[in-house]
Motif scaffolding. Structure first.
Motif, PDB file in Angstrom:
ATOM      1  N   VAL A 264     -31.511  17.287  20.469  1.00  0.00           N
ATOM      2  CA  VAL A 264     -30.352  16.393  20.401  1.00  0.00           C
ATOM      3  C   VAL A 264     -29.123  17.090  20.963  1.00  0.00           C
ATOM      4  CG1 VAL A 264     -28.853  15.061  18.866  1.00  0.00           C
ATOM      5  CG2 VAL A 264     -31.303  15.121  18.472  1.00  0.00           C
TER       6      VAL A 264
ATOM      7  N   VAL B 270     -27.243   8.548  20.307  1.00  0.00           N
ATOM      8  CA  VAL B 270     -28.538   8.467  20.989  1.00  0.00           C
ATOM      9  C   VAL B 270     -29.298   7.218  20.553  1.00  0.00           C
ATOM     10  CG1 VAL B 270     -30.803   9.576  21.233  1.00  0.00           C
ATOM     11  CG2 VAL B 270     -28.724  10.944  21.383  1.00  0.00           C
TER      12      VAL B 270
ATOM     13  N   LEU C  22     -28.924  16.550  24.539  1.00  0.00           N
ATOM     14  CA  LEU C  22     -28.553  15.185  24.929  1.00  0.00           C
ATOM     15  C   LEU C  22     -27.093  14.855  24.631  1.00  0.00           C
ATOM     16  CD1 LEU C  22     -31.670  13.237  23.587  1.00  0.00           C
ATOM     17  CD2 LEU C  22     -31.106  13.673  25.979  1.00  0.00           C
ATOM     18  N   GLN C  23     -26.555  15.446  23.582  1.00  0.00           N
ATOM     19  CA  GLN C  23     -25.198  15.138  23.117  1.00  0.00           C
ATOM     20  C   GLN C  23     -24.409  16.432  22.885  1.00  0.00           C
ATOM     21  OE1 GLN C  23     -23.818  11.956  22.517  1.00  0.00           O
ATOM     22  NE2 GLN C  23     -25.627  11.298  23.618  1.00  0.00           N
TER      23      GLN C  23
END
Length: 107
Positions: free
Chosen positions: A38, A55, A41-42
């Motif tokens: 995660v 997400v 992704l962020q």
């Protein structure tokens, strides 16, 4: 925490349950860097809850992560969707166990 035998650990996990509010509060107290997949992704998110919400908002509701984030009222540690989300996050079983224990302590 004392080491549990495999059978006792499985039994403990089967009994682990937490309300949505408690899980969300526990996630809000965790840094996004605790979940490597995660975090990638962020990278700008401060908390794991912020990152997961972002997400999951982009996913169809049928996806395990989106379903867990938005549709579940009570979480069961032994549910297969929890395992799918664990793999998505890139965290260990012990990490998920600790999250459920933390959530159980939130009133």
């Amino acid at each position: 925490m004392p080491e549990l035998g495999a059978g006792k650990l499985i039994a403990e996990r089967r009994g682990m349950r937490a309300w949505r509010r408690s899980i969300m509060q526990a996630l809000a107290s965790r840094a996004v860097g605790e979940a490597p997949n995660v975090a990638a992704l962020q990278p700008g998110a401060e908390t794991l809850l912020d990152a997961l919400t972002s997400v999951a908002s982009a996913m169809p509701r049928s996806d395990a992560l989106a379903g867990i984030m938005f549709d579940v009222v009570e979480y069961e540690r032994a549910h297969p969707d929890v395992e799918a989300v664990r793999q998505f996050l890139g965290v260990t079983d012990v990490w998920i166990d600790d999250l459920f224990r933390q959530a159980a302590g939130i009133k």
